[in-house]
Design a protein around this motif. Structure first.
Motif, PDB file in Angstrom:
ATOM      1  N   LEU A 116       6.839  27.645  29.520  1.00  0.00           N
ATOM      2  CA  LEU A 116       6.176  27.248  30.772  1.00  0.00           C
ATOM      3  C   LEU A 116       6.083  28.402  31.767  1.00  0.00           C
ATOM      4  O   LEU A 116       5.665  28.202  32.906  1.00  0.00           O
ATOM      5  CB  LEU A 116       6.924  26.080  31.412  1.00  0.00           C
ATOM      6  N   GLY A 117       6.465  29.606  31.337  1.00  0.00           N
ATOM      7  CA  GLY A 117       6.306  30.778  32.195  1.00  0.00           C
ATOM      8  C   GLY A 117       7.577  31.314  32.808  1.00  0.00           C
ATOM      9  O   GLY A 117       7.531  32.179  33.690  1.00  0.00           O
ATOM     10  N   ALA A 118       8.741  30.837  32.334  1.00  0.00           N
ATOM     11  CA  ALA A 118      10.006  31.283  32.925  1.00  0.00           C
ATOM     12  C   ALA A 118      10.219  32.783  32.728  1.00  0.00           C
ATOM     13  O   ALA A 118      10.639  33.491  33.655  1.00  0.00           O
ATOM     14  CB  ALA A 118      11.167  30.497  32.337  1.00  0.00           C
ATOM     15  N   LEU A 119       9.927  33.303  31.522  1.00  0.00           N
ATOM     16  CA  LEU A 119      10.181  34.717  31.240  1.00  0.00           C
ATOM     17  C   LEU A 119       9.237  35.622  32.029  1.00  0.00           C
ATOM     18  O   LEU A 119       9.642  36.683  32.523  1.00  0.00           O
ATOM     19  CB  LEU A 119      10.049  34.974  29.739  1.00  0.00           C
ATOM     20  N   GLU A 120       7.996  35.214  32.133  1.00  0.00           N
ATOM     21  CA  GLU A 120       7.056  35.998  32.952  1.00  0.00           C
ATOM     22  C   GLU A 120       7.499  36.005  34.411  1.00  0.00           C
ATOM     23  O   GLU A 120       7.409  37.032  35.098  1.00  0.00           O
ATOM     24  CB  GLU A 120       5.649  35.423  32.833  1.00  0.00           C
ATOM     25  N   CYS A 121       7.989  34.878  34.882  1.00  0.00           N
ATOM     26  CA  CYS A 121       8.473  34.788  36.257  1.00  0.00           C
ATOM     27  C   CYS A 121       9.659  35.729  36.466  1.00  0.00           C
ATOM     28  O   CYS A 121       9.757  36.407  37.494  1.00  0.00           O
ATOM     29  CB  CYS A 121       8.878  33.347  36.558  1.00  0.00           C
ATOM     30  N   MET A 122      10.589  35.786  35.475  1.00  0.00           N
ATOM     31  CA  MET A 122      11.747  36.679  35.587  1.00  0.00           C
ATOM     32  C   MET A 122      11.306  38.142  35.636  1.00  0.00           C
ATOM     33  O   MET A 122      11.842  38.949  36.393  1.00  0.00           O
ATOM     34  CB  MET A 122      12.694  36.474  34.402  1.00  0.00           C
ATOM     35  N   SER A 123      10.299  38.460  34.825  1.00  0.00           N
ATOM     36  CA  SER A 123       9.768  39.830  34.828  1.00  0.00           C
ATOM     37  C   SER A 123       9.202  40.192  36.193  1.00  0.00           C
ATOM     38  O   SER A 123       9.450  41.281  36.726  1.00  0.00           O
ATOM     39  CB  SER A 123       8.692  39.966  33.747  1.00  0.00           C
ATOM     40  N   ARG A 124       8.466  39.274  36.796  1.00  0.00           N
ATOM     41  CA  ARG A 124       7.864  39.533  38.108  1.00  0.00           C
ATOM     42  C   ARG A 124       8.922  39.619  39.196  1.00  0.00           C
ATOM     43  O   ARG A 124       8.802  40.409  40.138  1.00  0.00           O
ATOM     44  CB  ARG A 124       6.855  38.425  38.419  1.00  0.00           C
ATOM     45  N   LEU A 125       9.983  38.822  39.074  1.00  0.00           N
ATOM     46  CA  LEU A 125      11.066  38.887  40.059  1.00  0.00           C
ATOM     47  C   LEU A 125      11.793  40.236  40.014  1.00  0.00           C
ATOM     48  O   LEU A 125      12.135  40.809  41.047  1.00  0.00           O
ATOM     49  CB  LEU A 125      12.063  37.756  39.816  1.00  0.00           C
ATOM     50  N   ILE A 126      12.005  40.742  38.801  1.00  0.00           N
ATOM     51  CA  ILE A 126      12.643  42.057  38.674  1.00  0.00           C
ATOM     52  C   ILE A 126      11.752  43.135  39.277  1.00  0.00           C
ATOM     53  O   ILE A 126      12.208  44.013  40.016  1.00  0.00           O
ATOM     54  CB  ILE A 126      12.948  42.370  37.194  1.00  0.00           C
ATOM     55  N   SER A 127      10.462  43.070  38.974  1.00  0.00           N
ATOM     56  CA  SER A 127       9.522  44.057  39.521  1.00  0.00           C
ATOM     57  C   SER A 127       9.506  44.012  41.044  1.00  0.00           C
ATOM     58  O   SER A 127       9.463  45.055  41.712  1.00  0.00           O
ATOM     59  CB  SER A 127       8.122  43.809  38.960  1.00  0.00           C
ATOM     60  N   LYS A 128       9.530  42.810  41.599  1.00  0.00           N
ATOM     61  CA  LYS A 128       9.546  42.674  43.065  1.00  0.00           C
ATOM     62  C   LYS A 128      10.828  43.257  43.645  1.00  0.00           C
ATOM     63  O   LYS A 128      10.804  43.923  44.690  1.00  0.00           O
ATOM     64  CB  LYS A 128       9.417  41.199  43.451  1.00  0.00           C
ATOM     65  N   SER A 129      11.946  43.050  42.968  1.00  0.00           N
ATOM     66  CA  SER A 129      13.226  43.594  43.433  1.00  0.00           C
ATOM     67  C   SER A 129      13.207  45.115  43.462  1.00  0.00           C
ATOM     68  O   SER A 129      13.745  45.737  44.377  1.00  0.00           O
ATOM     69  CB  SER A 129      14.352  43.111  42.519  1.00  0.00           C
ATOM     70  N   LEU A 130      12.562  45.706  42.458  1.00  0.00           N
ATOM     71  CA  LEU A 130      12.523  47.167  42.373  1.00  0.00           C
ATOM     72  C   LEU A 130      11.540  47.783  43.361  1.00  0.00           C
ATOM     73  O   LEU A 130      11.780  48.870  43.886  1.00  0.00           O
ATOM     74  CB  LEU A 130      12.141  47.571  40.939  1.00  0.00           C
ATOM     75  N   SER A 131      10.448  47.086  43.622  1.00  0.00           N
ATOM     76  CA  SER A 131       9.418  47.637  44.503  1.00  0.00           C
ATOM     77  C   SER A 131       9.673  47.353  45.977  1.00  0.00           C
ATOM     78  O   SER A 131       9.071  47.982  46.847  1.00  0.00           O
ATOM     79  CB  SER A 131       8.049  47.078  44.103  1.00  0.00           C
ATOM     80  N   VAL A 140       9.462  44.460  29.319  1.00  0.00           N
ATOM     81  CA  VAL A 140      10.054  45.708  28.835  1.00  0.00           C
ATOM     82  C   VAL A 140      10.190  46.753  29.944  1.00  0.00           C
ATOM     83  O   VAL A 140      11.273  47.307  30.165  1.00  0.00           O
ATOM     84  CB  VAL A 140       9.249  46.270  27.650  1.00  0.00           C
ATOM     85  N   SER A 141       9.110  47.038  30.638  1.00  0.00           N
ATOM     86  CA  SER A 141       9.166  48.075  31.678  1.00  0.00           C
ATOM     87  C   SER A 141      10.148  47.753  32.799  1.00  0.00           C
ATOM     88  O   SER A 141      10.929  48.627  33.209  1.00  0.00           O
ATOM     89  CB  SER A 141       7.758  48.318  32.249  1.00  0.00           C
ATOM     90  N   PRO A 142      10.151  46.521  33.345  1.00  0.00           N
ATOM     91  CA  PRO A 142      11.148  46.200  34.369  1.00  0.00           C
ATOM     92  C   PRO A 142      12.584  46.339  33.865  1.00  0.00           C
ATOM     93  O   PRO A 142      13.461  46.813  34.594  1.00  0.00           O
ATOM     94  CB  PRO A 142      10.833  44.750  34.744  1.00  0.00           C
ATOM     95  N   LEU A 143      12.831  45.950  32.611  1.00  0.00           N
ATOM     96  CA  LEU A 143      14.177  46.076  32.052  1.00  0.00           C
ATOM     97  C   LEU A 143      14.587  47.533  31.911  1.00  0.00           C
ATOM     98  O   LEU A 143      15.736  47.902  32.177  1.00  0.00           O
ATOM     99  CB  LEU A 143      14.253  45.373  30.693  1.00  0.00           C
ATOM    100  N   ILE A 144      13.653  48.386  31.501  1.00  0.00           N
ATOM    101  CA  ILE A 144      13.958  49.820  31.400  1.00  0.00           C
ATOM    102  C   ILE A 144      14.319  50.385  32.764  1.00  0.00           C
ATOM    103  O   ILE A 144      15.238  51.192  32.905  1.00  0.00           O
ATOM    104  CB  ILE A 144      12.765  50.581  30.771  1.00  0.00           C
TER     105      ILE A 144
END
Length: 588
Positions: free
Chosen positions: A75-90, A131-135
């Motif tokens: 339902l989009g949980a993993l994509e949401c987690m990826s976007r949250l990490i990106s927001k945290s970094l930016s 992948v990129s946010p995790l790296i």
């Protein structure tokens, strides 16, 4: 009454909107629940309130409890987690709001938990752009706490054939990064958390480690465990590259400093289920370029030799590495001289775990070119002399004894017993050198089939070498005794003697492993079938305590800080002057 009112009411009621996550989970209607959850994940970044962390914590708990449940990821949980990490970094300032500092940690942990078992969920994660946010998190963009869960998630993604290409695409960046992380994470955790005064430690890190309970001592223990996990998971990621990408071993072995450090990456007692450095080492030994790089580093070979002669759970991996190096015509000449004295001590192993007749395999590889080597002609160089001795014992002597009658074998056994008794008498009179001579004569006579009798003779001779302060010979004889034991490595006196010998050489980890095995042996049946001990002898407990301190994951960092005169660490130091060595002259 408006005839469309009822329809509009139903529409408003079922329309997917940003709603309470927990209310959506309780929705009994499947379609409505899925629509609500999907909308929640889609709109999650547009809403900012204090409940966000609570939601992520709950999702993480669900992922840890049931990582194979595909509903939330679909339902989009993993994509949401990826976007949250990106927001945290930016947007670092966003992390300072509410409790948002916890968000990247939980988001990465959720990704790692949902990708641990199901390949299809790993594919969903990769397609969601994780992948990129995790790296970025693995690079330490926030802190070591987020680095830990990021490298865990990347390791899971790299473990599947279907998603490894997505990880390999970043190989030029990830391989050096994983090597650097494995080499530096212990120092990082120690310097940025453990040695920091308790009141100055990051509050959110303390809460993640212990939920703010139990105090500094428990925080230190958990920090050690997490540091070990960062290291082991970094090595696992490298192992995925080494096993799936033929070009990766060359990148790893060309870094000699990393190879040397790899020898000491053992996971510690807090992460004993991971093969850590030796797991990667064995993978490297399975490739030609890997064997070539390892063969040129003497320190690495010595480390593998010590592991092969230990009672570590990964002993068999050390033996595998040495056999792979000796079986390769290109690396055999470079390593034979160094390996021979160690592997000869293991030539009489029967079974080690699932490996059957391991001693025969060792003997075969050690002697595979005996017909063309000069030791058959009487060369006196040390490795050739040792191999000649092995040939005499394992081939010629075995053949001669096979042709003997039962009466001749019995006669030799009786003569060996007489020599053993003579050796004990000399020993108790203080003539240790004479005892060694007698025990050696007994070993030369005792039939090879009398494994238990020969085990005791080797162990007694090891005790003599301990008294003479010759730890290398004591270790060799104790190892031979433990190889003859049934089961392997299960002879209390030999374990304790070898532990003391390692203590003399300053080999804390090896001494600790033997001492722990001896402690286990103490609570099992003692030699002779007598009853078990009720408690651990004090001298054993003291040795374990000392060696656990010396083999601690942070021991090297503490020593470096002390050498530089840095006083950050406020923990208790062990008294290094206390001598735990306890050589009992009456214990043959």
């Amino acid at each position: 009454m408006d005839p469309g009112a009822s329809t509009r009411s139903k529409t408003i009621k079922t329309k997917p909107t940003y709603c309470c996550f927990f209310c959506a989970l309780k929705e009994p209607d499947t379609n409505t629940r899925r629509a609500s959850l999907s909308a929640f994940f889609r709109d999650m970044l547009n809403h900012d309130d204090e409940s966000l962390v609570l939601v992520l914590c709950s999702i993480w708990s669900m992922a840890m409890t049931d990582p194979t449940n595909i509903e939330l990821p679909s339902l989009g949980a993993l994509e949401c987690m990826s976007r949250l990490i990106s927001k945290s970094l930016s947007n670092p300032s966003w992390l300072k709001l509410h409790q948002n500092i916890y968000i990247p940690y939980y988001a990465a942990h959720i990704i790692g938990s949902y990708t641990i078992r199901v390949p299809s969920l790993a594919t969903v994660a990769v397609e969601s752009g994780v992948v990129s946010p995790l790296i970025s998190l693995m690079q330490g963009r926030i802190s070591w706490v987020e680095q830990r869960v990021a490298v865990r998630a990347l390791g899971h993604l790299a473990s599947y054939d279907s998603t490894f290409p997505a990880i390999a695409h970043h190989g030029k960046e990830l391989i050096p990064l994983a090597m650097c992380t494995a080499s530096t994470c212990l120092d990082t955790v120690f310097n940025q958390f453990v040695c920091v005064k308790t009141q100055k430690r990051e509050k959110y890190q303390r809460n993640l480690l212990t939920r703010g309970l139990y105090g500094a001592e428990m925080e230190d223990r958990k920090a050690e465990e997490w540091a070990s996990q960062i290291q082991c998971w970094s090595l696992y990621l490298l192992s995925c590259f080494a096993s799936k990408d033929v070009h990766s071993p060359a990148v790893m072995v060309e870094n000699v400093d990393f190879l040397k450090e790899l020898c000491h990456m053992w996971g510690g007692l807090v992460n004993g289920d991971s093969p850590a450095g030796i797991g990667l080492m064995r993978l490297l030994c399975r490739s030609g370029i890997g064997r070539k790089g390892i063969a040129q580093c003497r320190k690495v070979i010595e480390s593998l030799c010590h592991l092969a002669r230990s009672c570590d759970d990964w002993q068999y991996m050390g033996i595998d590495c040495l056999l792979l190096l000796l079986d390769d015509p290109k690396t055999r000449p470079l390593t034979l001289e160094l390996i021979v004295p160690y592997l000869i001590d293991l030539a009489e192993l029967h079974n080690l775990g699932a490996r059957k007749n391991l001693g025969e395999s060792i003997t075969k590889i050690l002697l595979k070119d005996h017909k063309s080597r000069s030791f058959i002609l009487g060369c006196e160089a040390e490795p050739e002399t040792a191999l000649k001795s092995l040939w005499n014992n394992k081939v010629e002597r075995e053949t001669k004894e096979a042709a003997m009658t039962t009466k001749e074998i019995t006669k030799r056994d009786a003569l060996a017993s007489k020599k053993k008794k003579e050796g004990k008498e000399r020993y108790f009179k203080g003539n240790v050198e004479g005892a060694i001579v007698a025990f050696t004569e007994a070993l030369n006579i005792c039939p090879l089939g009398k494994r238990k009798e020969r085990m005791v003779l080797y162990s007694n001779r090891a005790q003599c070498y301990l008294l003479l302060r010759e730890p290398d010979r004591a270790i060799s004889d104790a190892t031979r005794a433990l190889s003859l034991a049934n089961p392997v490595n299960w002879h209390g006196k030999s374990l304790w003697r070898r532990s003391q010998a390692y203590e003399m050489k300053g080999m804390a980890k090896e001494s600790l492993m033997d001492c722990l095995m001896f402690a286990t042996n103490c609570f099992a049946r003692k030699e002779g079938g007598s009853k078990r001990r009720d408690k651990l002898p004090y001298y054993v407990a003291r040795m374990i305590s000392k060696q656990m301190y010396a083999a601690n994951l942070f021991a090297h960092t503490k020593l470096e800080n002390r050498t530089r005169g840095e006083d950050g660490y406020d923990g208790d130091d062990y008294d290094d002057d206390d001598d735990c060595t306890n050589i009992d002259q009456g214990s043959l």
